[in-house]
Design an enzyme around this catalytic site. Structure first.
Site, PDB file in Angstrom:
ATOM      1  N   MET A 135       0.842  -1.190   0.000  1.00  0.00           N
ATOM      2  CA  MET A 135       0.000   0.000   0.000  1.00  0.00           C
ATOM      3  C   MET A 135       0.880   1.244   0.000  1.00  0.00           C
ATOM      4  SD  MET A 135      -3.141  -0.943  -0.173  1.00  0.00           S
ATOM      5  CE  MET A 135      -3.862   0.697   0.102  1.00  0.00           C
ATOM      6  N   ASP A 173      -0.636   0.151  -4.697  1.00  0.00           N
ATOM      7  CA  ASP A 173      -1.995   0.674  -4.677  1.00  0.00           C
ATOM      8  C   ASP A 173      -2.031   1.922  -3.808  1.00  0.00           C
ATOM      9  OD1 ASP A 173      -4.696   1.170  -4.503  1.00  0.00           O
ATOM     10  OD2 ASP A 173      -5.214  -0.710  -3.499  1.00  0.00           O
TER      11      ASP A 173
END
Length: 228
Positions: A135, A173
């Protein structure tokens, strides 16, 4: 290595998901963010919507589960039609067992790490996975600013993948756009989730092509891909 672009429907119009999936034809995967308002402070969608979306598009679904108790719920997303299921290691009780169950049901097994979660403690788990997600924002909301301090973590993860000789995809992401995707590719990522950069564009399909072109050009020059 080919770069893969996964448009995130978190930035799409939820009232028109079938049409929004068609708008990104040519994408490698459709990224589906599942949030339960417990693991992250947001609530999105669940198994029934994934089932409907799987019937509405030929693009394979990449389900990112930002939920508590993925050990219980993740297999249901495979049954709903997901071709790849990502669970957060911070929420999983038995990540190896879960990854094996996802694979046994016929989907790719992926594990996600929040920004503050280091990769090193999970090095031995890598052979159990098909993809690792780093992330690059705090999970929970779209449209956040990319965290540059995640680039060393991406590089370290790519080093560990090479160390073990794995065919493991490395996904990023959060805040991926025309201004950040090349840095991610240079650091070692090869799968890119893009939300507003795709669905906020006038032509989402063209945005996918442009992002892929940028990522592939950066990868071609990257030391990790060139072997030097």
């Amino acid at each position: 290595m080919a770069a893969q672009i996964n448009p995130s429907i978190l930035s799409a119009d939820f009232a028109r998901l079938g049409d929004e999936a068609k708008a990104v034809e040519g994408a490698d995967w459709l990224h589906v963010d599942v949030m339960d308002n417990h693991f992250v402070p947001n609530l999105t969608l669940g198994v029934p919507v994934v089932e409907s979306l799987a019937r509405a598009t030929d693009i394979p679904l990449d389900c990112h589960l930002m939920i508590q108790d993925p050990d219980r719920w993740a297999p249901q997303y495979v049954e709903a039609g997901a071709s790849s299921v990502t669970f957060h290691v911070e929420a999983a009780g038995a990540p190896i067992r879960l990854a094996r169950e996802i694979r046994a049901k016929g989907a790719r097994a992926s594990m996600a790490l929040k920004p503050a979660t280091p990769i090193e403690p999970y090095e031995e788990l890598l052979p159990e996975l098909d993809m690792l997600l780093i992330m690059t924002v705090e999970p929970g909301f779209g449209g956040q600013q990319f965290l540059d301090l995640m680039l060393p973590k991406i590089r370290r993860t790519r080093e560990l993948i090479h160390k073990h000789g794995l065919e493991l995809w490395l996904q990023v992401d959060g805040g991926v756009s025309v201004s950040t995707i090349e840095r991610c590719a240079d650091a070692g990522a090869d799968v890119f989730v893009a939300g507003s950069a795709v669905y906020g564009a006038e032509d989402p399909a063209e945005a996918v092509r442009a992002l892929r072109s940028q990522a592939e050009a950066a990868t071609a020059q990257a030391s990790w891909a060139c072997g030097h």
